[in-house]
Design an enzyme around this catalytic site. Structure first.
Site, PDB file in Angstrom:
ATOM      1  N   SER A  19      -9.999  -0.273   7.201  1.00 58.85           N
ATOM      2  CA  SER A  19      -9.494   0.025   5.777  1.00 58.85           C
ATOM      3  C   SER A  19      -8.771  -1.065   5.396  1.00 58.85           C
ATOM      4  O   SER A  19      -8.679  -1.101   4.104  1.00 58.85           O
ATOM      5  CB  SER A  19      -8.550   1.181   5.857  1.00 58.85           C
ATOM      6  OG  SER A  19      -9.042   2.308   5.860  1.00 58.85           O
ATOM      7  N   LYS A  52       0.903  -1.135  -0.029  1.00 59.79           N
ATOM      8  CA  LYS A  52       0.071  -0.023  -0.039  1.00 59.79           C
ATOM      9  C   LYS A  52       0.881   1.236   0.041  1.00 59.79           C
ATOM     10  O   LYS A  52       2.026   1.363   0.809  1.00 59.79           O
ATOM     11  CB  LYS A  52      -0.905  -0.114   1.396  1.00 59.79           C
ATOM     12  CG  LYS A  52      -2.045   1.098   1.304  1.00 59.79           C
ATOM     13  CD  LYS A  52      -2.827   1.030   2.661  1.00 59.79           C
ATOM     14  CE  LYS A  52      -3.780   2.087   2.703  1.00 59.79           C
ATOM     15  NZ  LYS A  52      -4.783   2.035   3.852  1.00 59.79           N
ATOM     16  N   SER A  97      -9.971   2.331   2.748  1.00 65.33           N
ATOM     17  CA  SER A  97      -8.770   3.052   2.106  1.00 65.33           C
ATOM     18  C   SER A  97      -7.906   2.205   1.284  1.00 65.33           C
ATOM     19  O   SER A  97      -7.497   2.646   0.388  1.00 65.33           O
ATOM     20  CB  SER A  97      -8.251   3.896   3.075  1.00 65.33           C
ATOM     21  OG  SER A  97      -7.105   3.112   3.880  1.00 65.33           O
TER      22      SER A  97
END
Lengths: 479, 487, 95
Positions: free
Chosen positions: B178, B79, B154
Site C-alpha cells: 500500500s 494518511k 491504499s
C-alpha cells in the site's frame, strides 16, 4: 436403580492483585465511578495496542510453582473472538494453545479423611471483561468498562472431583494458595475470585464421561456446593426419567436454589482463537523461574506439616490454622512467645479467638488481642497464676480493652489461690456446712467429689487451684 | 517564490534554513495549490489549513530563536489512518466519518515534535483495504498522470498529493504493498520499513502482523530524513523493536561498488507486462553500471504469497475490526431493535463492500473446521516464503524487481474482480509476509505512465535500500518528472 | 460455488454484518472466488513447517506494573453516540 458417579471439573477465575491492568496503565482499584478507569487501550480505541504487565507473568509463575506445575518458558497470547457489550474489542486476549502454566496438582482431604490428588490441567493469563448494568436505564443496558483488562488467572482442574464437597475443598485450597502467594485478594464479594463448574454424571463403573453442563460465575463457596448438588440431582433425575443431559451453559439462581439454561450465550459460539498479532510470545528463562521459586513463601501444606512436627499440634487443627497465612502467622507468633503448650495455643486460636473475631466481624489482622498478648495470657495459665476457666474471663476483659493479661488479673484480683492453708480453711467450711453429703460420700457415693469441688470454687470465686482443691478434699473426706 | 511546490523536502529544508522563505509562506503556497487542485484529485479527506498555518508560525518563531527540530517548518500530509488529536481521523470509512481522535499516533507526535507542519489528512482505501483507492468512502483519488486512472492504493491520496506537488512528502502505510504500489503508479518514491522499525501505535490496524508505516516522497534523501524522525522503539507498541536508528541521510552515497543485487526469476513471468519488465531490467542495468553485481535468485514459494496474504490479512482484520460496534465510537445505526440489530446494522451500514468482504473472508478462514486448512496452512506457507527471502539474502544485499505488474490501470477496471485487484500486489506482498524493508523508486515510463523499481532489503537495513535508490536517482531523472497538469 | 448462501449467512452473523439480499448474492459469488483462489495453498508441502505468526522472531517486552492513566472519561466519551451517567448505552441485554 444404578449408582451414579459424579464428575466435576472447575475453572477458577482469580483476579491478580496488580496495581495496573494486564495490558494498560489504568488502575485496577475496585469501586470507582463507571468508566473512570477505562483508558484508550481498555476501551479498544482505534490504533491502540496492548503492552503486557510484567507483574502478571511473575504472579502466574509463582502460582505454577506453588502447585507443582510446569511453567512454560514460552507462552502465547491468543484472541478469543465474540461480540458482547462488556467486551470492547470484540475479542478477549487470553491464552489458548500455549498457556503459561500446565500440569499442576494439589491435595485435598476427601470424605473418608484421605488425602486426594486433584490435577490442574492448566492456568492461563487473560483479561477480564467489563460489566453490564441492566437496572434503572429503561430499554437500555449500561456498560461500565472499569473492570475491562483486569488481569485474571484462569485455573482449570482435571475432571478429578467427585462431589460438591470435594469441589469446595479444592476451591478453598486454591483460594488459600493465591492468598498465601499474595497474588490475589480472593475477595469473592467483589468478584475477584469466582468459578465455573463443569458437571456430568455417569453410571458407576462406566469409562466414558457423561454429557456435561457448565454452571457459570459461582462467587461463593456456599453457592458452589449448592449449585453443584442441585445440578447433580437434576441430571440424575433427568436421565432416570429417560431424558438426556444437553451440553449447555447454565446459571445458578441463589434465590431459588436452582440452575437454569442460559441460552443467550449458546448461539453458535465459534470463538475463532488465533495468536494475537499485537503480542509476541512471552519468553522467560529457567533462571527467572528459579529466582521466583527461591522467593516463594512457605505454602499451606508444608506449613500444616511443620505445625504438626515442630509444635505437636493436632493435624486437624494445623489444617485450620494454615487456611489463612495471617492466622498461621498469629498462631506461630503466640506459640513462640508463650511457655504454654502449643496445642493449647492452637485451641485458643481456633476456639475463643476465632469466636471473638467472628462476633465482631474482624479479620485476624484487626484482632483486639495481639499474638503477644494471647501468649502472655496462656503463660499465666501455664504457671498456675490463673486457671483455664478464669483465663476465658481474662480474655474477655482483654478483648474489651482492659489491658494485658497481667493488668486484668491484678485489677480484678483473679490470681489463683495456691496457699494450702487458705484452701484447707475453705474446705473445712464446706465440709462443715454439708454433713448429709459428707455421709453419703463416705458411704461410697464418690461422684459427690464434684459437688464439693464446686462448692469450694464457688466460695473462692473460682480462684482456688482446682488440683489442690481436689487433693485436699479427698484427704479430708477420707479422714 | 512561485516554484516552492516543485522542490523536494530536502531542498525546502535548505531554503528555510537559508531564510529564502518562511514556513508560513511555504505552507500558504501549498494550501493554495491544494485549494486549486484537490477538487480534481480528491487526495485529501481533511485539509487542516488553520492548524497548519499556526504550526508554521510556531516553526518560524522557533527558527528565529535558533531552535527547531529536524523537520522544522516542513509541510507534510498524514494518511488518514494515523490518529491525530482533535482532527477527524476517518480511515477512509463511513464508520469513522464522525471520529475525532483523542490522541496522536506515535509518528504524528514524533513528526510534530520535530517541527513538521501538517497540511491535512490523505484519502485512502477504506481501512487500507484496496489497491486502487476506489474503496474509500470519500470517493476515488485520481492519478495525476492520467485522471481517468487509479493512483493505486491504499495510500493513493498520499501518493497523488506528492506526485501532484501538493505536498513534498506524505506518511503512508503498507500491509501488502500500500505504500510501494501507489508510489510506483504515481512516479514517487515509497518506502515500507522493516516490521517493527516504526511504531504502529495510533495507526488504525488492518492486519497487525503485516502493517508498517512509511513515507512517500520525491527522493530517497527525503525519505531518509523522514524515516530518521519516525523510526525507533516505542514502549506503547510491543512489536516495535528496540534497535538503534542509524543516520539514514549520512548513509547515502553515489557508489554501489560490491553491492550484490538479487533478481528473482519468478518475478519475470507471464503476469508481468512486457514494457514494465523492460523498464525494470533497464533499471537493474543502471545499478550494475554503478558498481552493483546482479545475480539471479530463486524463490520457489513466492508465487503463493498472494493467496497466503489473502488468508492472513483478512483473518487479522476480521478480529481487528470487531471493535467497531457502534457503542464507544464510530457509526451507530439509528433506532436499533436490539443488541444484535445494533451490531449488525452499525457494521453493515458503516463498512463498505470490500471491508465487509475481507471481514467475512477472515471470519471464514478462522472458523471451526476451516482454521487448519486455511489459517494454519497460510501461516506455514508464510514461513516458507520468509525462508525464501532469508535464503536469498545469504547471497545478496538487496532483491530487485518490478513493483507492479503493469502501470496504473483505469478507475473501475478491476473493481468488480477482487482476484485481479489482489494480484496487483503480487511483487510487494512477500516483503510484508517476511517483515522485510522494501521501497519503490521511479524507473521510467510505459506509455506515459510511471512504473517503479522494487528493492527489498535485509531486516533493519533500510539504509542500503535508501543508498541504492539515491545512487540510482543521481544518474536518472525519472523521480523528477512532474505530471504536466501539475507543473 | 464453493460457498452457498447459508454459509455466507452464518459467516455474516458471526461477523455481525447485516447484508441486503443483493449483497448476499454478490458475497456468495465473490467470497467463493476468493476461497477458490486461496485454495491453491493446499498444493504447498508444509509438513513439519512451524506456523509463522510474527515476521520477526523476538520475544514480548514487558511493562512495569505502574498506573500511568488518569480519568479521561469525558474526553473519551465524546465519540460515543449514547451515554448516560458515564455508562455507554446499548439496547437492553437479556441474559
Amino acid at each position: 436403580m444404578s449408582a451414579w458417579e459424579v464428575v466435576i471439573g472447575l475453572e477458577i477465575h482469580s483476579q491478580l492483585a496488580t496495581k495496573s491492568k494486564i495490558f494498560s496503565g489504568a488502575s485496577t482499584a475496585y469501586g470507582a465511578e463507571p468508566n473512570t478507569q477505562a483508558c484508550l487501550v481498555d476501551l479498544g480505541y482505534p490504533g491502540v495496542l496492548p503492552v503486557l504487565n510484567e507483574e502478571v507473568v511473575h504472579m502466574a509463575t509463582m502460582f505454577g510453582l506453588a502447585v507443582n506445575a510446569s511453567v512454560a518458558q514460552r507462552s502465547v497470547f491468543a484472541r478469543k473472538n465474540y461480540f458482547y457489550p462488556d467486551l470492547p474489542k470484540g475479542y478477549q486476549i487470553s491464552q489458548f494453545e500455549l498457556p503459561i502454566v500446565e500440569h499442576g496438582e494439589l491435595f485435598i482431604t476427601d470424605a473418608d479423611g484421605n488425602e486426594k490428588r486433584i490435577g490442574i490441567t492448566r492456568a492461563h493469563l487473560e483479561e477480564d471483561a467489563g460489566k453490564s448494568i441492566h437496572e434503572g436505564l429503561g430499554k437500555s443496558s449500561g456498560i461500565d468498562l472499569n473492570r475491562t483488562g483486569t488481569p485474571l488467572l484462569e485455573i482449570v482442574s482435571e475432571p478429578d472431583i467427585r462431589s460438591a464437597k470435594e469441589a469446595v475443598a479444592y476451591m478453598r485450597k486454591i483460594h488459600t494458595i493465591v492468598r498465601y502467594l499474595g497474588i490475589s485478594d480472593g475477595n469473592m464479594q467483589e468478584g475477584s475470585f469466582r468459578c465455573d463448574a463443569n458437571i456430568s454424571v455417569r453410571p458407576e463403573g462406566q469409562e466414558e464421561f457423561g454429557t456435561r453442563a457448565e454452571i457459570k460465575n459461582l462467587n461463593s463457596f456456599r453457592f458452589v456446593e449448592k449449585a453443584i448438588n442441585y445440578e447433580i440431582e437434576r441430571q440424575i433425575e433427568l436421565i432416570e426419567d429417560g431424558g438426556e443431559v444437553v451440553q449447555e451453559t447454565r446459571l445458578y439462581d441463589s434465590d431459588k436454589d436452582e440452575t437454569r439454561s442460559m441460552r443467550s450465550k449458546e448461539e453458535a459460539n465459534d470463538y475463532r482463537y488465533f495468536p494475537d498479532p499485537d503480542l509476541l510470545p512471552v519468553e522467560i528463562s529457567a533462571d527467572y523461574i528459579e529466582a521466583v521459586r527461591a522467593e516463594l513463601p512457605e505454602l499451606p501444606d508444608a506449613k500444616q506439616h511443620r505445625f504438626v512436627d515442630e509444635y505437636g499440634v493436632k493435624n486437624d487443627d494445623a489444617a485450620i490454622l494454615t487456611i489463612s497465612r495471617p492466622v498461621a502467622d498469629y498462631f506461630e507468633a503466640a506459640a513462640k512467645a508463650t511457655q504454654a503448650n502449643a496445642q493449647t495455643v492452637a485451641n485458643w486460636v481456633v476456639g475463643d479467638l476465632s469466636g471473638a473475631l467472628n462476633k465482631d466481624g474482624l479479620d485476624i489482622g484487626e484482632s483486639k488481642v495481639s499474638a503477644g498478648e494471647l501468649a502472655g495470657l496462656l503463660t499465666r495459665v501455664h504457671d498456675h497464676t490463673i486457671s483455664g476457666k478464669i483465663a476465658k474471663q481474662v480474655f474477655e476483659a482483654m478483648w474489651a480493652g482492659e489491658g494485658s493479661a497481667d493488668d486484668v488479673i491484678e485489677a480484678k484480683g483473679l490470681k489463683q489461690i495456691t496457699d494450702s492453708s487458705a484452701i484447707e480453711a475453705v474446705v473445712d467450711k464446706v465440709i462443715a456446712a454439708n454433713p448429709g453429703q459428707v455421709a453419703e460420700y463416705k458411704a461410697g457415693k464418690e461422684k459427690l467429689i464434684g459437688f464439693f469441688v464446686g462448692q469450694v470454687m464457688k466460695e473462692t470465686q473460682g480462684q482456688a487451684n482446682p488440683g489442690q482443691v481436689n487433693q485436699i478434699l479427698k484427704t479430708k473426706l477420707s479422714g | 517564490m512561485t516554484d516552492l511546490h516543485k522542490r523536494t523536502l530536502s531542498e525546502l529544508a535548505g531554503g528555510l534554513e537559508a531564510g529564502d522563505f518562511s514556513s508560513v509562506e511555504l505552507t500558504q503556497a501549498l494550501l493554495d495549490r491544494i485549494g486549486a487542485h484537490d477538487e480534481t484529485l480528491n487526495a485529501f479527506v481533511t485539509v487542516t489549513g488553520d492548524e497548519a498555518l499556526a504550526a508554521a508560525e510556531r516553526a518560524d518563531a522557533a527558527r528565529a530563536a535558533g531552535e527547531g527540530g529536524a523537520l522544522n517548518g516542513l509541510p507534510i500530509v498524514h494518511k488518514d489512518i494515523f490518529c491525530t488529536e482533535g482532527v477527524k481521523t476517518t480511515c477512509g470509512s463511513k464508520m469513522l466519518d464522525n471520529f475525532v481522535s483523542p490522541y496522536d499516533a506515535t509518528i504524528v507526535e514524533r513528526m510534530a515534535a520535530a517541527g513538521a507542519v501538517v497540511l491535512g489528512k490523505a484519502n485512502m482505501d477504506e481501512f487500507a483495504m484496496g489497491s486502487s483507492n476506489e474503496t474509500s468512502f470519500y470517493g476515488p483519488v485520481k492519478n495525476p498522470w492520467d485522471l481517468a486512472r487509479s493512483p493505486g492504493g491504499s495510500s493513493g491520496g498520499s501518493a497523488a498529493a506528492v506526485a501532484a506537488r501538493l505536498a513534498p512528502a506524505a506518511t503512508a502505510t503498507d500491509t501488502g504493498g500500500s505504500i510501494r504500489q501507489p508510489a510506483a503508479l504515481t512516479g514517487t518514491l515509497g518506502i515500507k520499513p522493516t516490521y517493527g522499525r516504526v511504531s504502529r501505535y495510533g495507526m488504525i490496524a488492518f492486519a497487525s502482523s503485516l502493517d508498517q508505516a512509511g513515507v512517500i516522497t520525491r527522493s530517497a534523501e527525503d525519505a531518509a530524513r523522514l524515516l530518521g524522525v519516525m523510526a525507533g522503539f516505542d514502549e506503547r507498541d510491543s512489536t516495535s523493536i528496540d534497535e538503534p536508528v542509524p543516520d539514514y541521510v549520512g548513509a547515502l552515497g553515489t557508489s554501489l561498488d560490491g553491492l550484490k543485487v538479487g533478481v528473482v526469476r519468478q518475478h519475470f513471468d507471464e503476469g508481468l507486462d512486457g514494457d514494465t519488465g523492460a523498464r525494470t531490467r533497464e533499471a537493474i542495468a543502471v545499478l550494475e553500471s554503478l558498481g552493483a553485481k546482479a545475480v539471479e535468485v530463486d524463490m520457489p514459494n513466492i508465487d503463493l504469497s498472494v493467496p497466503t496474504y489473502y488468508v492472513v490479512a483478512p483473518a487479522e482484520c476480521s478480529s481487528n475490526l470487531s471493535r467497531f460496534d457502534g457503542v464507544r465510537f464510530g457509526y451507530r445505526a439509528p433506532d436499533p431493535e436490539d443488541l444484535l440489530d445494533l451490531y449488525c446494522r452499525s457494521r453493515g451500514e458503516g463498512f463498505g463492500d470490500e471491508v465487509k468482504r475481507r471481514i467475512m473472508t477472515g471470519t471464514y478462514v478462522l472458523s471451526a473446521g476451516y482454521y487448519d486448512a486455511y489459517y494454519l496452512k497460510a501461516q506455514q506457507v508464510r514461513h516458507l516464503i520468509a525462508d525464501d527471502f532469508k535464503n536469498a539474502f545469504e547471497d545478496v544485499d538487496v532483491i530487485a524487481g518490478p513493483t507492479t505488474p503493469t502501470p496504473a490501470f483505469r478507475l473501475g477496471a478491476k473493481v468488480d474482480d477482487p482476484i485481479t485487484m489482489y494480484l496487483n500486489d503480487i511483487y510487494t506482498i512477500g516483503a510484508n509476509l517476511g517483515g522485510f524493508p522494501a521501497l519503490s523508486v521511479p524507473c521510467g515510463f510505459v506509455k506515459g505512465l510511471p512504473v517503479g523499481l522494487h528493492l527489498v532489503g535485509h531486516h533493519f537495513d533500510e539504509a542500503t535500500l535508501l543508498r541504492c535508490a539515491h545512487a540510482y536517482e543521481q544518474t536518472t531523472t525519472w523521480h523528477t518528472a512532474c505530471p504536466e497538469a501539475f507543473e | 460455488m464453493s460457498l452457498d448462501k447459508d454459509q455466507v449467512q452464518q459467516i455474516a452473523t458471526l461477523a455481525r454484518l447485516k447484508l441486503s439480499d443483493d449483497e448476499y448474492a454478490e458475497s456468495v459469488e465473490k467470497l467463493s472466488r476468493i476461497v477458490d483462489f486461496v485454495d491453491q495453498l493446499s498444493q504447498a508441502d508444509t509438513s513439519g513447517v512451524v506456523p509463522m505468526a510474527h515476521p520477526l522472531n523476538v520475544a514480548q517486552r514487558l511493562r512495569p506494573d505502574v498506573v500511568t492513566e488518569s480519568n479521561e472519561r469525558n474526553r473519551y466519551q465524546e465519540n460515543a453516540a449514547a451515554v448516560t451517567d458515564g455508562l455507554y448505552l446499548v439496547p437492553k441485554v437479556i441474559e
